[in-house]
Design an enzyme around this catalytic site. Structure first.
Site, mmCIF file in Angstrom:
data_model
loop_
_atom_site.group_PDB
_atom_site.id
_atom_site.type_symbol
_atom_site.label_atom_id
_atom_site.label_comp_id
_atom_site.label_asym_id
_atom_site.label_seq_id
_atom_site.Cartn_x
_atom_site.Cartn_y
_atom_site.Cartn_z
ATOM 1 N N ASN A 185 -17.952 77.029 -17.485
ATOM 2 C CA ASN A 185 -19.417 77.031 -17.577
ATOM 3 C C ASN A 185 -19.971 78.078 -16.613
ATOM 4 O O ASN A 185 -20.691 77.742 -15.674
ATOM 5 C CB ASN A 185 -19.989 75.654 -17.223
ATOM 6 C CG ASN A 185 -19.352 74.529 -18.019
ATOM 7 O OD1 ASN A 185 -19.433 74.501 -19.238
ATOM 8 N ND2 ASN A 185 -18.704 73.608 -17.332
ATOM 9 N N GLY A 188 -11.167 73.591 -10.549
ATOM 10 C CA GLY A 188 -9.881 72.910 -10.549
ATOM 11 C C GLY A 188 -9.626 72.132 -9.272
ATOM 12 O O GLY A 188 -10.268 72.358 -8.235
ATOM 13 N N CYS A 226 -16.517 68.869 -18.589
ATOM 14 C CA CYS A 226 -15.514 67.937 -18.074
ATOM 15 C C CYS A 226 -15.892 66.470 -18.278
ATOM 16 O O CYS A 226 -15.047 65.584 -18.108
ATOM 17 C CB CYS A 226 -15.237 68.203 -16.597
ATOM 18 S SG CYS A 226 -16.711 68.183 -15.564
ATOM 19 N N GLU A 249 -6.727 65.239 -18.828
ATOM 20 C CA GLU A 249 -7.936 65.934 -19.273
ATOM 21 C C GLU A 249 -7.541 67.086 -20.196
ATOM 22 O O GLU A 249 -6.627 67.855 -19.896
ATOM 23 C CB GLU A 249 -8.704 66.480 -18.064
ATOM 24 C CG GLU A 249 -9.984 67.218 -18.447
ATOM 25 C CD GLU A 249 -10.653 67.867 -17.251
ATOM 26 O OE1 GLU A 249 -11.879 67.743 -17.117
ATOM 27 O OE2 GLU A 249 -9.945 68.520 -16.448
#
Length: 490
Positions: free
Chosen positions: A120, A200, A251, A343
């Site tokens: 993003n 991250g 996320c 994820e």
């Protein structure tokens, strides 16, 4: 230029940026609320005007997501964020509690370091710039290398907007020579007062270990429970819209669905009707090899790609109109080494069957302990008791009810703060569980007026003595009171 020289150049660049940002912020902190709001409006307007241009740049540079959805994210991060805080006081006296005689005074923290992800990129720049400016701060960005050009363009647009208002342009700036050493310098420099870290796990941990206060966000891994009372058609449409939004790069998007066993056939049919594809075990195995890298991190080859790109990569054949790849998995297989338990910032969804809400809660928490603890979870239900039980028990900071995960988590479809930095709380290793807002970026000083005297405190203690039948001497009471007052003064 060799690596050593490049590192030195980049570190000096950061130091110069910090000096300039500090000077700009010292001027800006004298602005009143009306002047600050004018600056934020100008930046927000620039974000809307350039939303498509920046969406195209980000999409072409990173290969993630799609242009149309990135336009929406840019407008959300500029207009919707700014609109939400237009009436919020962030400078000077922001609250006066007449009853308790306490006044809250907001003080900008100063220079902020903003770490920007590639998923993003331009939207995160506008969001972090606006909430920092609204709180009276300056901000320096550390771009993700894979999105450097689009991030720098977003910063350039903001600086031009600042210049038009007469505000110091160095309130918003960015590193251009990108090195690990420079980012470390930005985070640990004595004049950097706060870090806004989105990205991250490794990068967020580095922010928290820098010695500078940080608001960081790690990965999500949102489980969505579909209760037997849910409106199935509406639920599946929301999940599909959410999981395909910008090809799954937010996320907070759904990573798995936990389906009550009594409605499994109806849920599967609804997914099929929505052009989702249930993979065979062989196909799941092929796709699983591309979800994670050997070091346990997400494979960028699948991030923000369409279902067809992923199928092509894994060499499986799927219908031309497929929106999401669905992997059916057993509850016994939930494990950190299983890619489908992790994820997946792509249109890949894991499908679990549960007996009831109790098993759904247990499964959701097992998944969140694997990854994403404290982040986001979803529930689709019309049963108030089930909704309440799920909310009280699931290890997430935001539990979204009958809402799509991606746009719900960031506050677009629910009444949470609009944000692209979503705190995970202590359980997720974060210093906040909030959707981060301007009020997270100020220090609150409190002016408190006296409401009781030393004699009042002595009287309270004597009353306690009488109520408990404890023989407390006058000397003991006075020594305790003196100790308390000394601690307060110190």
């Amino acid at each position: 230029m060799n690596l050593r020289d490049r590192d030195l150049v980049s570190i000096q660049e950061v130091r110069d940026l910090i000096v300039a940002a500090k000077k700009a912020q010292l001027i800006y902190k004298k602005y009143n609320q009306k002047e600050i709001d004018k600056v934020c409006q100008a930046v927000a307007d620039a974000g809307v005007t350039n939303s498509k241009k920046l969406a195209i740049m980000a999409n072409e540079e990173t290969g993630f997501g799609n242009v149309d959805d990135k336009v929406i994210k840019n407008i959300f991060a500029s207009k919707m964020v700014n609109d939400r805080y237009k009436g919020t006081k962030t400078i000077g006296v922001i609250n006066n509690d007449y009853k308790n005689k306490v006044i809250d005074i907001a003080e900008p923290v100063g220079v902020i370091a903003g770490l920007i992800p590639s998923t993003n990129p331009t939207s995160s720049v506008f969001y972090k710039a606006i909430i920092s400016l609204k709180a009276g701060n300056s901000i320096i960005f550390s771009p993700h290398p894979n999105a450097k050009n689009s991030i720098l363009e977003a910063v350039s647009i903001i600086r031009k907007a600042l210049e038009k208002t007469g505000a110091p342009v160095n309130l918003v700036s960015s590193m251009e020579t990108l090195t690990i050493g420079a980012t470390k310098e930005l985070m640990s420099n004595k004049d950097t007062k706060l870090i806004l870290a989105t990205g991250g796990t490794k990068m967020v941990r580095a922010a928290y270990s820098s010695g500078t206060p940080a608001l960081g966000v790690g990965p999500g891994n949102g489980p969505a429970f579909i209760d037997k009372s849910a409106n199935i058609t509406k639920t599946i449409n929301q999940i599909v819209d959410s999981k395909t939004f910008d090809n799954g790069t937010i996320c907070a998007s759904e990573q798995s669905v936990l389906v009550d066993e009594t409605i499994v056939p109806r849920v599967k049919k609804a997914f099929n009707d929505a052009n989702c594809y249930f993979m065979s075990k062989e196909e799941c195995l092929k796709v699983s090899k591309y979800i994670m890298r050997s070091n346990g991190t997400m494979n960028p080859l699948i991030v923000g790609k369409t279902a067809h790109k992923i199928a092509e990569l894994a060499q499986i054949e799927i219908p031309i109109n497929t929106k999401i790849l669905i992997a059916e998995d057993d509850l016994d297989n939930i494990d950190v080494n299983n890619p489908f338990s992790r994820e997946k910032l792509a249109p890949i969804l894991t499908f679990y069957v549960v007996k009831n809400e109790t098993q759904a809660i247990d499964t959701a928490n097992r998944l969140l302990r694997v990854e994403g603890a404290g982040h986001t979870a979803m529930i689709h239900s019309e049963n108030k008791n089930v909704i309440e039980k799920y909310g009280e028990s699931v290890l997430a900071s935001r539990i979204l009810v009958n809402s799509p995960g991606s746009l719900g988590g960031i506050g677009a479809t629910v009444n949470l703060n609009p944000a692209l930095t979503l705190g995970c709380g202590a359980i997720g290793g974060s210093s906040t569980s909030d959707n981060v807002s301007p009020l997270n970026l100020v220090d609150i000083r409190r002016e408190a007026f006296g409401v009781r005297d030393l004699d009042d405190i002595k009287a309270d203690i004597k009353g306690l003595d009488a109520a408990t039948n404890v023989d407390v001497s006058k000397e003991f009471i006075e020594s305790i009171v003196k100790q308390v007052l000394d601690e307060v003064r110190n």
